[in-house]
Design a protein around this motif. Sequence first.
Motif, PDB file in Angstrom:
ATOM      1  N   UNK A  99       0.972  -1.026  -0.036  1.00  0.00           N
ATOM      2  CA  UNK A  99      -0.067   0.230  -0.215  1.00  0.00           C
ATOM      3  C   UNK A  99       0.993   1.247   0.078  1.00  0.00           C
ATOM      4  N   UNK A 100       0.567   2.361  -0.656  1.00  0.00           N
ATOM      5  CA  UNK A 100       1.405   3.399  -0.740  1.00  0.00           C
ATOM      6  C   UNK A 100       1.712   3.942   0.603  1.00  0.00           C
ATOM      7  N   UNK A 101       0.626   4.059   1.389  1.00  0.00           N
ATOM      8  CA  UNK A 101       0.809   4.311   2.947  1.00  0.00           C
ATOM      9  C   UNK A 101      -0.508   3.463   3.476  1.00  0.00           C
ATOM     10  N   UNK A 102      -0.586   3.320   4.838  1.00  0.00           N
ATOM     11  CA  UNK A 102      -1.606   2.637   5.341  1.00  0.00           C
ATOM     12  C   UNK A 102      -3.003   3.395   5.852  1.00  0.00           C
ATOM     13  N   UNK A 103      -2.863   4.741   5.697  1.00  0.00           N
ATOM     14  CA  UNK A 103      -3.765   5.733   6.164  1.00  0.00           C
ATOM     15  C   UNK A 103      -3.902   6.788   4.880  1.00  0.00           C
ATOM     16  N   UNK A 104      -5.037   7.394   5.002  1.00  0.00           N
ATOM     17  CA  UNK A 104      -5.487   8.570   4.018  1.00  0.00           C
ATOM     18  C   UNK A 104      -4.787   9.998   4.797  1.00  0.00           C
ATOM     19  N   UNK A 105      -5.136  10.073   5.768  1.00  0.00           N
ATOM     20  CA  UNK A 105      -4.828  11.329   6.462  1.00  0.00           C
ATOM     21  C   UNK A 105      -4.302  11.293   8.142  1.00  0.00           C
ATOM     22  N   UNK A 106      -3.389  11.648   8.420  1.00  0.00           N
ATOM     23  CA  UNK A 106      -2.746  11.368   9.729  1.00  0.00           C
ATOM     24  C   UNK A 106      -3.367  12.258  10.641  1.00  0.00           C
ATOM     25  N   UNK A 107      -4.185  13.182  10.705  1.00  0.00           N
ATOM     26  CA  UNK A 107      -4.755  13.992  11.659  1.00  0.00           C
ATOM     27  C   UNK A 107      -5.923  13.647  11.946  1.00  0.00           C
ATOM     28  N   UNK A 108      -6.502  12.428  11.930  1.00  0.00           N
ATOM     29  CA  UNK A 108      -7.714  11.774  12.048  1.00  0.00           C
ATOM     30  C   UNK A 108      -7.781  10.193  12.431  1.00  0.00           C
ATOM     31  N   UNK A 109      -8.821   9.594  13.204  1.00  0.00           N
ATOM     32  CA  UNK A 109      -8.628   8.369  13.345  1.00  0.00           C
ATOM     33  C   UNK A 109      -9.324   7.710  12.160  1.00  0.00           C
ATOM     34  N   UNK A 110      -8.847   6.501  11.767  1.00  0.00           N
ATOM     35  CA  UNK A 110      -9.409   5.855  10.464  1.00  0.00           C
ATOM     36  C   UNK A 110      -9.000   4.558  10.531  1.00  0.00           C
ATOM     37  N   UNK A 111      -9.396   3.699   9.542  1.00  0.00           N
ATOM     38  CA  UNK A 111      -8.843   2.237   9.524  1.00  0.00           C
ATOM     39  C   UNK A 111      -7.304   2.201   8.930  1.00  0.00           C
ATOM     40  N   UNK A 112      -6.568   1.184   9.580  1.00  0.00           N
ATOM     41  CA  UNK A 112      -5.357   1.210   8.931  1.00  0.00           C
ATOM     42  C   UNK A 112      -5.168   0.034   7.817  1.00  0.00           C
ATOM     43  N   UNK A 113      -4.920   0.176   6.644  1.00  0.00           N
ATOM     44  CA  UNK A 113      -5.049  -0.476   5.596  1.00  0.00           C
ATOM     45  C   UNK A 113      -3.721  -1.316   5.296  1.00  0.00           C
ATOM     46  N   UNK A 114      -3.803  -2.751   4.915  1.00  0.00           N
ATOM     47  CA  UNK A 114      -2.738  -3.466   4.621  1.00  0.00           C
ATOM     48  C   UNK A 114      -3.416  -4.487   3.409  1.00  0.00           C
ATOM     49  N   UNK A 115      -2.462  -5.116   2.705  1.00  0.00           N
ATOM     50  CA  UNK A 115      -2.886  -5.935   1.867  1.00  0.00           C
ATOM     51  C   UNK A 115      -3.720  -7.322   2.377  1.00  0.00           C
ATOM     52  N   UNK A 116      -3.046  -7.604   3.720  1.00  0.00           N
ATOM     53  CA  UNK A 116      -3.526  -8.748   4.349  1.00  0.00           C
ATOM     54  C   UNK A 116      -5.011  -8.502   4.818  1.00  0.00           C
ATOM     55  N   UNK A 117      -5.354  -7.213   5.224  1.00  0.00           N
ATOM     56  CA  UNK A 117      -6.775  -6.821   5.768  1.00  0.00           C
ATOM     57  C   UNK A 117      -7.590  -7.068   4.519  1.00  0.00           C
ATOM     58  N   UNK A 118      -7.135  -6.452   3.250  1.00  0.00           N
ATOM     59  CA  UNK A 118      -7.909  -6.422   2.236  1.00  0.00           C
ATOM     60  C   UNK A 118      -8.532  -7.717   1.907  1.00  0.00           C
ATOM     61  N   UNK A 119      -7.367  -8.653   1.675  1.00  0.00           N
ATOM     62  CA  UNK A 119      -7.876 -10.026   1.419  1.00  0.00           C
ATOM     63  C   UNK A 119      -8.815 -10.683   2.342  1.00  0.00           C
ATOM     64  N   UNK A 120      -8.465 -10.534   3.678  1.00  0.00           N
ATOM     65  CA  UNK A 120      -9.255 -11.022   4.683  1.00  0.00           C
ATOM     66  C   UNK A 120     -10.733 -10.562   4.350  1.00  0.00           C
ATOM     67  N   UNK A 121     -10.872  -9.201   4.473  1.00  0.00           N
ATOM     68  CA  UNK A 121     -12.119  -8.593   4.282  1.00  0.00           C
ATOM     69  C   UNK A 121     -13.181  -9.035   3.253  1.00  0.00           C
ATOM     70  N   UNK A 122     -12.462  -9.229   2.090  1.00  0.00           N
ATOM     71  CA  UNK A 122     -13.084  -9.891   0.883  1.00  0.00           C
ATOM     72  C   UNK A 122     -13.506 -11.188   1.017  1.00  0.00           C
ATOM     73  N   UNK A 123     -13.024 -11.972   2.167  1.00  0.00           N
ATOM     74  CA  UNK A 123     -13.509 -13.436   2.185  1.00  0.00           C
ATOM     75  C   UNK A 123     -14.546 -13.707   3.077  1.00  0.00           C
ATOM     76  N   UNK A 124     -15.110 -12.509   3.589  1.00  0.00           N
ATOM     77  CA  UNK A 124     -16.222 -12.524   4.384  1.00  0.00           C
ATOM     78  C   UNK A 124     -17.434 -13.408   4.170  1.00  0.00           C
TER      79      UNK A 124
END
Length: 324
Positions: free
Chosen positions: A179-204
């Motif tokens: 991932x280019x980086x794991x977040x969109x903006x550093x000044x807020x709380x948001x999801x931390x994104x990783x390749x592993x997360x994306x693959x896991x979530x899409x297996x729901x």
Amino acid sequence: MPALEISAYPDTAAARAELVAFLAQHLPPPPGHTWEERMHFWWDENPAATANPERGRWVHADGRLVAYGGSIPALHTWQGRPCQAIYSTTFCVDSQFPKAAALVFLQQREVAEHCMIAHTTPNPRVQTALFKLGARAEQTVTRHFFPAGAASRLHGRSWWPALPQDRRLITDPAEVTAITRGYQRADRIEKWITPEYLRWYCRSMTRTHHFLGLVDGSGTLSSYLLVTRRITRGLPAWDVVESFTASDDECELHALTGLLVKEPGILPGGAWLVTGAKFPADRSWDATPALLRRTQQVCHFFLFPTAMRQAPKHTIMAEGDLGL
């Protein structure tokens, strides 16, 4: 009435068997899935579960399990660093022991001192309890409706930007190497994104999620959409439940959305509409050519550690156990 004893759920083989039997008796799982399968997905396959042992709290009376409040480990980010979070799930209480519910909720205050807790499927009684605990509630979204396919030619088709030429479109998160980086903006709380997360979530198992992403030549992801099937006003629709971009503007997100609007058959089954719900603090879709915008009610509740209680929060539909 026997005394109630609450403790952290220890995810041993014996504990899981006891919990599965209790839930099977009091709370049937979604059709087509067993409680064993759901726990395997939440705790064994979940990449966020390795570093976070939190699995929920359970209550016993004379050695018999009478209540359980579950937790799915997750990772969020604040100030550019990952932080632990849990998604509350599967609140189940034996009707003979109603006081056990209060014990589970009081423990939430303790857990929230060291990690964020997200509730996104609470019933009205649970919502009342969350307000008493001081939860931050986000209860409205603006849903945007975009005609898709042939209908898009009549409304806003030319507005959407083209896909960037230095990026490649993918529909399988397995192709993401980084991932280019794991977040969109550093000044807020948001999801931390990783390749592993994306693959896991899409297996729901409870809801099918589809992925549209943009990668560079090495497979590094810069932007993506997660969408799911939805029936809207009797029409099949692609509903955007999560969007992400590491770019400084929304051009890549708008390009991906525009592609889905123009070519909804790029994902299996196609659609007549594309929809997406944004929370009040989100401005990323404000300028888009939606045919309709409607305010809708949701029930996203969050408990935070003391240091994070005043921090801005970027909220999306795909948080908590919604869709898991």
